[in-house]
Design an enzyme around this catalytic site. Structure first.
Site, PDB file in Angstrom:
ATOM      1  N   HIS A 121       0.849  -1.188   0.000  1.00  0.00           N
ATOM      2  CA  HIS A 121       0.000   0.000   0.000  1.00  0.00           C
ATOM      3  C   HIS A 121       0.888   1.242   0.000  1.00  0.00           C
ATOM      4  O   HIS A 121       2.063   1.185   0.362  1.00  0.00           O
ATOM      5  CB  HIS A 121      -0.897   0.006   1.234  1.00  0.00           C
ATOM      6  N   GLU A 134       1.071   3.870   1.931  1.00  0.00           N
ATOM      7  CA  GLU A 134       1.673   4.229   3.220  1.00  0.00           C
ATOM      8  C   GLU A 134       2.815   3.281   3.577  1.00  0.00           C
ATOM      9  O   GLU A 134       3.857   3.716   4.082  1.00  0.00           O
ATOM     10  CB  GLU A 134       0.614   4.203   4.335  1.00  0.00           C
ATOM     11  N   CYS A 136      -5.752   2.202   5.766  1.00  0.00           N
ATOM     12  CA  CYS A 136      -6.412   0.941   6.112  1.00  0.00           C
ATOM     13  C   CYS A 136      -5.849   0.445   7.453  1.00  0.00           C
ATOM     14  O   CYS A 136      -4.857   0.983   7.953  1.00  0.00           O
ATOM     15  CB  CYS A 136      -6.172  -0.089   5.008  1.00  0.00           C
ATOM     16  N   CYS A 170      -2.061  -0.274   7.347  1.00  0.00           N
ATOM     17  CA  CYS A 170      -1.245   0.933   7.257  1.00  0.00           C
ATOM     18  C   CYS A 170      -1.296   1.750   8.543  1.00  0.00           C
ATOM     19  O   CYS A 170      -0.291   2.351   8.949  1.00  0.00           O
ATOM     20  CB  CYS A 170      -1.664   1.758   6.051  1.00  0.00           C
TER      21      CYS A 170
END
Length: 186
Positions: free
Chosen positions: A82, A84, A112, A115
Protein backbone atom coordinates in the site's frame (compact mmCIF):
# COMPACT_ATOMS: atom_id res chain seq x y z
CA UNK A 1 -11.95 33.82 16.74
CA UNK A 2 -9.02 34.44 14.38
CA UNK A 3 -10.83 37.39 12.77
CA UNK A 4 -11.62 38.82 16.20
CA UNK A 5 -7.95 38.66 17.27
CA UNK A 6 -6.81 40.24 14.01
CA UNK A 7 -9.31 43.12 14.39
CA UNK A 8 -8.31 43.60 18.04
CA UNK A 9 -4.61 43.69 17.21
CA UNK A 10 -5.26 46.12 14.34
CA UNK A 11 -7.19 48.37 16.71
CA UNK A 12 -4.25 48.30 19.09
CA UNK A 13 -1.86 49.27 16.31
CA UNK A 14 -0.13 45.92 16.20
CA UNK A 15 -0.28 45.50 12.43
CA UNK A 16 3.27 44.13 12.17
CA UNK A 17 2.39 41.33 14.57
CA UNK A 18 -0.75 40.52 12.59
CA UNK A 19 1.12 40.47 9.30
CA UNK A 20 3.85 38.19 10.67
CA UNK A 21 1.31 35.88 12.31
CA UNK A 22 -0.79 35.64 9.13
CA UNK A 23 2.28 34.93 6.97
CA UNK A 24 3.52 32.25 9.37
CA UNK A 25 0.11 30.57 9.24
CA UNK A 26 -0.05 30.87 5.47
CA UNK A 27 3.51 29.58 5.04
CA UNK A 28 2.86 26.54 7.22
CA UNK A 29 -0.46 25.80 5.53
CA UNK A 30 1.14 26.24 2.11
CA UNK A 31 3.83 23.71 3.02
CA UNK A 32 1.22 21.24 4.29
CA UNK A 33 -0.75 21.76 1.09
CA UNK A 34 2.41 21.11 -0.95
CA UNK A 35 3.01 17.81 0.89
CA UNK A 36 -0.56 16.69 0.28
CA UNK A 37 -0.19 17.57 -3.39
CA UNK A 38 2.88 15.31 -3.51
CA UNK A 39 0.81 12.48 -1.99
CA UNK A 40 -1.87 13.11 -4.63
CA UNK A 41 0.79 13.06 -7.37
CA UNK A 42 1.93 9.66 -6.07
CA UNK A 43 -1.68 8.43 -6.27
CA UNK A 44 -2.03 9.83 -9.78
CA UNK A 45 0.89 7.66 -10.95
CA UNK A 46 -1.39 4.63 -10.71
CA UNK A 47 -4.01 6.07 -13.03
CA UNK A 48 -1.42 5.61 -15.81
CA UNK A 49 0.84 2.80 -14.54
CA UNK A 50 -1.88 0.56 -13.10
CA UNK A 51 0.61 -0.53 -10.38
CA UNK A 52 -2.28 -0.66 -7.91
CA UNK A 53 -5.10 1.39 -6.47
CA UNK A 54 -5.25 5.21 -6.63
CA UNK A 55 -3.41 5.81 -3.36
CA UNK A 56 -0.29 7.87 -2.64
CA UNK A 57 1.67 8.93 0.43
CA UNK A 58 4.70 10.92 1.52
CA UNK A 59 6.57 11.05 4.80
CA UNK A 60 7.96 14.37 6.01
CA UNK A 61 10.57 15.09 8.65
CA UNK A 62 11.55 18.62 9.63
CA UNK A 63 9.76 20.06 6.60
CA UNK A 64 11.48 17.76 4.09
CA UNK A 65 10.01 14.78 2.26
CA UNK A 66 12.04 11.72 3.33
CA UNK A 67 9.87 8.97 1.83
CA UNK A 68 7.36 8.54 -0.96
CA UNK A 69 5.11 5.74 -2.08
CA UNK A 70 2.15 4.77 -4.16
CA UNK A 71 0.15 1.58 -4.14
CA UNK A 72 2.08 -1.21 -5.91
CA UNK A 73 -0.03 -4.22 -4.94
CA UNK A 74 -0.62 -5.32 -8.54
CA UNK A 75 2.89 -4.54 -9.77
CA UNK A 76 4.55 -6.58 -7.01
CA UNK A 77 1.82 -9.20 -6.45
CA UNK A 78 2.10 -8.20 -2.79
CA UNK A 79 -0.97 -7.20 -0.74
CA UNK A 80 1.23 -5.22 1.68
CA UNK A 81 2.47 -2.74 -0.94
CA UNK A 82 0.00 0.00 0.00
CA UNK A 83 1.07 3.61 -0.48
CA UNK A 84 1.67 4.23 3.22
CA UNK A 85 3.67 1.01 3.59
CA UNK A 86 5.81 1.92 0.59
CA UNK A 87 6.40 5.44 1.94
CA UNK A 88 7.35 4.03 5.36
CA UNK A 89 9.76 1.57 3.73
CA UNK A 90 11.27 4.36 1.64
CA UNK A 91 11.65 6.72 4.59
CA UNK A 92 13.23 4.02 6.77
CA UNK A 93 15.64 3.16 3.97
CA UNK A 94 16.54 6.80 3.35
CA UNK A 95 16.94 7.65 7.05
CA UNK A 96 18.59 4.29 7.84
CA UNK A 97 16.30 3.63 10.81
CA UNK A 98 13.18 1.71 11.75
CA UNK A 99 12.06 4.55 14.04
CA UNK A 100 10.29 7.43 12.27
CA UNK A 101 9.77 9.51 15.42
CA UNK A 102 9.32 13.14 14.44
CA UNK A 103 7.93 12.30 11.00
CA UNK A 104 4.49 13.08 9.61
CA UNK A 105 2.52 11.04 7.09
CA UNK A 106 0.56 12.72 4.29
CA UNK A 107 -1.70 10.29 2.48
CA UNK A 108 -4.35 10.64 -0.17
CA UNK A 109 -6.79 8.44 1.79
CA UNK A 110 -7.53 7.41 5.36
CA UNK A 111 -5.13 4.51 6.05
CA UNK A 112 -6.41 0.94 6.11
CA UNK A 113 -5.93 -1.09 9.32
CA UNK A 114 -2.59 -2.51 8.11
CA UNK A 115 -1.25 0.93 7.26
CA UNK A 116 -2.54 2.43 10.50
CA UNK A 117 -0.73 -0.31 12.41
CA UNK A 118 2.49 0.19 10.44
CA UNK A 119 2.28 3.94 11.06
CA UNK A 120 1.95 3.35 14.79
CA UNK A 121 4.80 0.78 14.76
CA UNK A 122 6.98 3.35 12.95
CA UNK A 123 6.29 5.89 15.75
CA UNK A 124 4.68 8.40 13.41
CA UNK A 125 2.38 10.51 15.58
CA UNK A 126 0.68 12.74 12.98
CA UNK A 127 -1.21 11.71 9.84
CA UNK A 128 -2.87 14.03 7.35
CA UNK A 129 -5.27 12.32 4.96
CA UNK A 130 -7.50 13.37 2.07
CA UNK A 131 -10.22 10.87 1.18
CA UNK A 132 -12.20 8.95 3.80
CA UNK A 133 -12.53 5.19 4.22
CA UNK A 134 -16.07 5.62 2.90
CA UNK A 135 -14.71 7.32 -0.22
CA UNK A 136 -12.45 4.29 -0.77
CA UNK A 137 -15.40 1.94 -0.25
CA UNK A 138 -17.38 3.90 -2.84
CA UNK A 139 -14.78 3.00 -5.50
CA UNK A 140 -14.58 -0.66 -4.44
CA UNK A 141 -11.94 -0.79 -1.68
CA UNK A 142 -13.52 -2.37 1.37
CA UNK A 143 -11.81 -2.12 4.75
CA UNK A 144 -14.89 -2.06 6.97
CA UNK A 145 -14.95 -5.81 7.63
CA UNK A 146 -11.32 -5.65 8.80
CA UNK A 147 -12.08 -2.81 11.23
CA UNK A 148 -15.01 -4.83 12.60
CA UNK A 149 -12.85 -7.93 12.96
CA UNK A 150 -10.12 -6.05 14.84
CA UNK A 151 -12.65 -4.32 17.09
CA UNK A 152 -13.92 -7.74 18.13
CA UNK A 153 -17.37 -7.19 16.70
CA UNK A 154 -16.73 -9.90 14.16
CA UNK A 155 -15.54 -13.43 14.88
CA UNK A 156 -16.19 -14.61 11.35
CA UNK A 157 -13.86 -17.50 10.48
CA UNK A 158 -14.54 -16.67 6.84
CA UNK A 159 -12.58 -13.45 7.45
CA UNK A 160 -9.87 -15.08 9.57
CA UNK A 161 -9.70 -18.19 11.69
CA UNK A 162 -7.33 -17.59 14.64
CA UNK A 163 -6.29 -20.64 16.64
CA UNK A 164 -3.51 -20.85 19.21
CA UNK A 165 -1.11 -23.78 18.87
CA UNK A 166 1.85 -25.13 20.87
CA UNK A 167 2.43 -22.16 23.17
CA UNK A 168 4.46 -24.34 25.52
CA UNK A 169 6.99 -24.71 22.68
CA UNK A 170 6.85 -21.22 21.18
CA UNK A 171 7.24 -19.49 24.57
CA UNK A 172 10.73 -20.97 24.95
CA UNK A 173 12.18 -18.56 22.38
CA UNK A 174 10.47 -15.63 24.13
CA UNK A 175 12.01 -16.65 27.44
CA UNK A 176 15.47 -16.86 25.84
CA UNK A 177 14.99 -13.39 24.41
CA UNK A 178 13.84 -12.02 27.78
CA UNK A 179 17.01 -13.39 29.42
CA UNK A 180 19.32 -11.57 27.00
CA UNK A 181 21.02 -8.52 28.47
CA UNK A 182 21.61 -6.80 25.12
CA UNK A 183 18.52 -6.55 22.94
CA UNK A 184 16.61 -4.01 20.94
CA UNK A 185 12.92 -3.56 21.65
CA UNK A 186 10.94 -1.73 18.98
Amino acid sequence: MKKFLTVLLLMLGMTNFCWAHENAQTGENAKMHEFMLKAIAEAEKNIISKDGGPFGAVIVKDGVIVGTGHNEVLKNNDPTCHAEMQAIRDACHNLKTFDLTGCELYTSCYPCPMCLSATIWANIKKVYYGNTAEDAADIGFRDDFIYKFIEGGCKDVQVLDLEQQQRDETIVTFKKFAEQTEKTIY
